[in-house]
Design an enzyme around this catalytic site. Structure first.
Site, short mmCIF file in Angstrom:
data_model
loop_
_atom_site.label_atom_id
_atom_site.label_comp_id
_atom_site.label_asym_id
_atom_site.label_seq_id
_atom_site.Cartn_x
_atom_site.Cartn_y
_atom_site.Cartn_z
N ASP A 1 9.11 11.99 17.87
CA ASP A 1 8.72 13.36 17.54
C ASP A 1 9.17 14.30 18.65
OD1 ASP A 1 7.29 15.78 16.99
OD2 ASP A 1 5.84 14.61 15.84
N GLU B 1 0.83 -1.21 0.00
CA GLU B 1 0.00 0.00 0.00
C GLU B 1 0.86 1.26 0.00
OE1 GLU B 1 -3.18 2.66 2.59
OE2 GLU B 1 -2.37 0.83 3.47
N ASP C 1 8.71 5.96 15.38
CA ASP C 1 8.52 7.38 15.12
C ASP C 1 8.84 8.14 16.40
OD1 ASP C 1 7.73 9.90 14.33
OD2 ASP C 1 5.61 9.43 14.12
#
Length: 452
Positions: free
Chosen positions: A143, A73, A141
């Site tokens: 941040d 995808e 991830d």
């Protein structure tokens, strides 16, 4: 022709034709959708992304799964936050043509599904388990906004060289553990384009982890807990630190905290030391330190040194030879972990179907390219000096052509070369070896079944 500046400084010289050329070919700063057409047309490494996402299945070996790439995808984010989910492509040219045509503001990569995601509705009648993710890189991830309670130079989406060491720490700690504790080899670190970093673990055994196994890996790294209202967000249990945490503390956290964060964030300044004192569970020690720090408030000590000086006092009191409760002796480590230890987004790592931004995208807010980061040289990485869309187009306008790809003559060249040589080539070599080994094993299994 070279001309000297008329202020008598003979070290300040400029090359007039080059300066004039740069002025003429300069591209206005900022993000411009029209710039993306040039970027995707001339600089984006389409072929490299295709080869990465194919994991060696694009070859002619009889063991290759030719449907593999077509079941991946891709998600495009267009102008005005228009999302195109479940995009899929049968070939490198299909992917490249779609990117050039749509010029997405962002490209996200999802999992490999059991069937082509673009045709998922055709399988809806067959049952719930037909369209399901079967493979996906283990991703992390980190941040900078998750560190807003311990950084004071910036907040929100802003970053600078004073707080960026928090990302350097995260890369060093996680990369070492993923390699040493889990045995992974093919790890890609990428600048998010604005305020953080992404990690892609691409070994075959990492890509095939189920959600429960991914959650277990994520939990292994989890130390920071609680929210902005929690007074104590790190509790280090047991008589001794877990070997991974002990290595992280000794090899990375302690040095970065004392050498960079203490002073750059002014953690023990008059305005902030109470926050750290609140983390000490012994009121006697807290009162003693507060008294010492109030006494030296007006000392002649340079302001940039007061944080280090007070930290040494705190360590001496908490870790001296006097009999103290284990929680007090462990408090120094808890303070360091609270301020410096990586804070990963757990949900991103736990689920196979989570999307993550593709490397070499351009961040629409900053115009900066999401370039790979070499973990062995991550201390040298400067997020404020990453190639921007406007800078790259200006370099193209300069006409510095080479025999190879156009990006090779721009400031993006070093990043693409690193991606190819240090990450992609070793990964594909490993993938081809696995395909060959799996093919031989299946042939052997088939031969044995016939024998029986």
């Amino acid at each position: 022709m070279t001309g000297e500046v008329e202020n008598g400084r003979d070290d300040m010289v400029i090359d007039e034709p080059q300066a004039e050329s740069m002025r003429i070919n300069a591209v206005p700063d900022g993000f411009n959708p029209n710039y993306l057409k040039v970027y995707y047309g001339k600089l984006f490494p389409h072929a490299d992304i295709f080869r990465w996402m194919s994991y060696g299945t694009d070859g002619k070996h009889p063991g290759c799964d030719q449907s593999f790439f077509g079941r991946r995808e891709f998600s495009f984010t267009l102008d005005n936050d228009i999302y195109l989910r479940f995009q899929s492509f049968n070939s490198a040219s299909d992917m490249e043509n779609a990117i050039k045509e749509k010029c997405p503001f962002k490209i996200d990569i999802g999992p490999v599904y059991s069937v082509d995601p673009a045709k998922r509705h055709a399988y809806a009648q067959a049952g719930d388990n037909v369209f399901t993710p079967v493979e996906r890189e283990l991703v992390f991830d980190i941040d900078m906004t998750d560190y807003d309670d311990v950084r004071y130079c910036c907040s929100g989406a802003d970053v600078c060289l004073d707080c960026w060491p928090l990302m350097t720490i995260a890369i060093k700690v996680l990369d070492a553990s993923l390699r040493d504790d889990f045995g992974f080899n093919h790890i890609l670190w990428v600048f998010s384009g604005r305020r953080g970093v992404h990690c892609w673990v691409c070994d075959a055994k990492a890509r095939r982890l189920n959600n429960e196994q991914r959650a277990a890996v994520a939990e292994y790294f989890r130390v920071y807990k609680g929210n902005e209202n929690s007074q104590k967000k790190v509790s280090l249990m047991g008589q001794a630190l877990h070997p991974f945490l002990a290595r992280s503390y000794t090899n990375v956290l302690k040095d970065f905290f004392e050498r960079k964060l203490l002073s750059s964030q002014q953690l023990l300044s008059e305005e902030r030391y109470e926050k750290i004192l609140d983390m000490i569970p012994d009121e006697g020690i807290t009162s003693e330190l507060r008294g010492k720090w109030q006494d030296n408030r007006r000392s002649s000590m340079a302001k940039e040194d007061i944080n280090v000086f007070r930290w040494d006092q705190l360590k001496h009191l908490l870790q001296s030879g006097k009999q103290k409760a284990p929680g007090v002796r462990r408090c120094v480590e808890e303070i360091v972990f609270s301020h410096a230890y990586p804070r990963i987004d757990m949900e991103v790592s736990k689920h196979m179907n989570h999307l993550l931004k593709a490397p070499f995208c351009v961040h629409p807010k900053t115009g900066r390219v999401c370039v790979p980061i070499d973990p062995d040289r991550c201390e040298e990485f400067d997020p404020t000096n990453v190639p921007t869309l406007s800078k790259l187009l200006g370099e193209i306008n300069m006409g510095l052509r080479t025999e190879g790809d156009e990006w090779d003559a721009t400031s993006l060249g070093q990043s693409v070369r690193y991606f190819r040589s240090s990450f992609l080539q070793p990964l594909l070599k490993s993938c081809k070896e696995e395909i060959e080994s799996s093919f031989i094993a299946k042939k052997e299994q088939s031969r044995n079944s016939l024998t029986w």
